[in-house]
Design a protein around this motif. Sequence first.
Motif, short mmCIF file in Angstrom:
data_model
loop_
_atom_site.label_atom_id
_atom_site.label_comp_id
_atom_site.label_asym_id
_atom_site.label_seq_id
_atom_site.Cartn_x
_atom_site.Cartn_y
_atom_site.Cartn_z
N LEU A 156 49.00 71.99 84.26
CA LEU A 156 49.58 72.93 83.30
C LEU A 156 50.98 73.41 83.67
N THR A 157 51.14 73.87 84.91
CA THR A 157 52.44 74.43 85.28
C THR A 157 53.56 73.38 85.19
N PRO A 158 53.36 72.19 85.77
CA PRO A 158 54.40 71.16 85.62
C PRO A 158 54.62 70.79 84.16
N LEU A 159 53.58 70.84 83.36
CA LEU A 159 53.74 70.54 81.93
C LEU A 159 54.70 71.55 81.30
N GLY A 160 54.47 72.82 81.61
CA GLY A 160 55.35 73.87 81.08
C GLY A 160 56.77 73.71 81.59
N GLU A 161 56.89 73.48 82.90
CA GLU A 161 58.22 73.31 83.50
C GLU A 161 58.91 72.08 82.93
N LYS A 206 58.85 75.37 72.94
CA LYS A 206 58.12 75.04 74.16
C LYS A 206 56.66 75.46 74.04
N GLN A 207 56.44 76.67 73.56
CA GLN A 207 55.09 77.18 73.39
C GLN A 207 54.29 76.28 72.46
N LEU A 208 54.99 75.79 71.43
CA LEU A 208 54.33 74.93 70.46
C LEU A 208 53.87 73.63 71.11
N PHE A 209 54.79 72.98 71.85
CA PHE A 209 54.45 71.75 72.54
C PHE A 209 53.32 71.98 73.54
N TYR A 210 53.46 73.08 74.25
CA TYR A 210 52.48 73.45 75.26
C TYR A 210 51.10 73.59 74.62
N GLY A 211 51.08 74.28 73.49
CA GLY A 211 49.83 74.49 72.76
C GLY A 211 49.22 73.18 72.30
N VAL A 212 50.08 72.30 71.78
CA VAL A 212 49.58 71.01 71.31
C VAL A 212 49.00 70.20 72.47
N ALA A 213 49.73 70.19 73.58
CA ALA A 213 49.26 69.46 74.76
C ALA A 213 47.89 69.98 75.19
N LEU A 214 47.76 71.29 75.16
CA LEU A 214 46.52 71.93 75.56
C LEU A 214 45.37 71.52 74.64
N VAL A 215 45.66 71.52 73.34
CA VAL A 215 44.64 71.14 72.36
C VAL A 215 44.19 69.70 72.61
#
Lengths: 341, 242
Positions: A280-285, A302-311
């Motif tokens: 997660l952290t490297p994904l965000g970074e 960024k939050q949007l991409f992060y959310g999609v990746a998480l989903v």
Amino acid sequence: MTILGLRNTWGVTGRGAALLALSGLALLLAPLVADRYLVSVLTTVLWFAYVGQAWNVMMGFSGLLSLGHALYVGLGAYASAALFIHFGIGPWAGALLAMLVAVAAGCGIGFLGFRFGVKGVHFALLTIAFAEVARVGFDHLQWLGGSGGFFLPVEAGVSDPLNLRGSPTLFYYVILALVLAALAISRLLLHSRLGYQWLAVREDAEAAEAVGVDLFHARMTAVAASSALTALGGVFQAFYFNNLFPEQVFSMGRSIEIILPAIVGGIGTLIGPILGAFILTPLGEGLTFLLEVSGLELPGLKQLFYGVALVVIVVFRPDGVWPWLASRLGLVRASGEGDER
Amino acid sequence: MSDALLTVDNLSKRFRGLKAVSNVTFTVPEGRILALIGPNGAGKTTSFNLIAGVFPPDEGTVTLKGQRLTGLKPNRVCAAGIGRTFQIVKPFGHLTVEENVVVGALARERSVETARRQARALLERLELADQAQRPARSLTLPDRKRLEVARALATRPTLLLLDEVLAGLRPTEVDRMVEVLRDLNRREGLTILMIEHVMRAVMALSDRVVVLDHGEKIADGSPADIVADPRVIESYLGAEEA
């Protein structure tokens, strides 16, 4: 609950053990080769691995969903910082008291929840409520800086490990030690009589009670262990960042960040929270970096991409990445071959 | 009556005004097998739950060897010496078969290693040893039923409550389970109280039969007397054969 995934916790094969040992060694040597930025990223990764592990004791081992773990981080952080600033008590001694404060809060919430039969999602709401009350409360607590923030003195070039003052490398090794300790403690707990009872309660409380498990005791001890471990993460946070704001420390967002590593890595597994943090952290970074170089300046992207990746992760690996990865790469013995816990 | 292990005295339970169990009284003598039979909704499982402490009775008492159990929580009832199975099996699904039984053994054991040894012995006995390391949720229904029995036995009960452990089993599987239960009773003197619909097993195993209907006890006697009792035939046995 499919989200719990396999409980296959250790049972590693030779290959798995080698890979884990190698990863450990790499982490141990990382500051020798990594630059300042990378060390700070790794420190963040390890911090989330640590608090994720601590949260996992409640949800993963005992089936108690806490969505307010920022409370224990915050209490640990503020307690140790207050002892340091107002009473001159160093963080190592202060940590003990910080843990006690968090355990008292956890047991208070647990008592309310378990005595009055607040279960599942409603228990989760209770944990959120207390974290929110703390957030608002600390905003008005001028003795601890209130909403303006609580600060620890920063002196450049000081190296005083006894007071947890020093270089980023010092903090890196401290959090690495905490992660390894939490891993060892979690494994020890999971293989103890209490650990078996936790798992039984998680799987089926009624059946657990029928084989002699005291539900109240099992759940309270899980909350106590989890809140104590989490508070230590708060102590680290206070002395690493040197500033505390109720809006950040106790925020709902922080509580969610704490639970993500375990969910992504594999709830109820020992390696899951650590692996999850490393995803997660490297994904965000990485997303931040990519958006910077691509010149895209859309707030929230960024939050949007992060959310999609998480989903994507949660949809395709609902049991978490670790159980899947471990069996794909042959890192753990498949169930049926004997899981020597 | 001096050899009564379990005494159920005047037990009553209402759910929202509906009398689920009404003034039920019976005893289970030490070392015997007693069957609790009756049509669906007769109050059999409710009686079990009252004995096991799942909920307290409105009236009446439950005593095990002179110790009053009424009002105790299930874990205390287990500690007092009653092991139970669930009609709808409740395995700890993500744990292995062996771990399921280890949890049971830990009711009386502090050491996980000792508990594990006991669990292995029990799995051997219930013919589940070759499945020991599989997740419990992957078992077939007959194996889950046996796991229920193994886990309950692991708590080292003086009285075992079996809630329809034979339901859903094929005749050969019924025979195997009957053998195991008979063996436990004869060789170890384990007292058993069983809810059962499989009359063949009831006749083969039980020393005494208590019949419930609409929450009330309508008959109490030897298996031979019970199958000849007109009231029992009317309310239960006859209806089943019709």
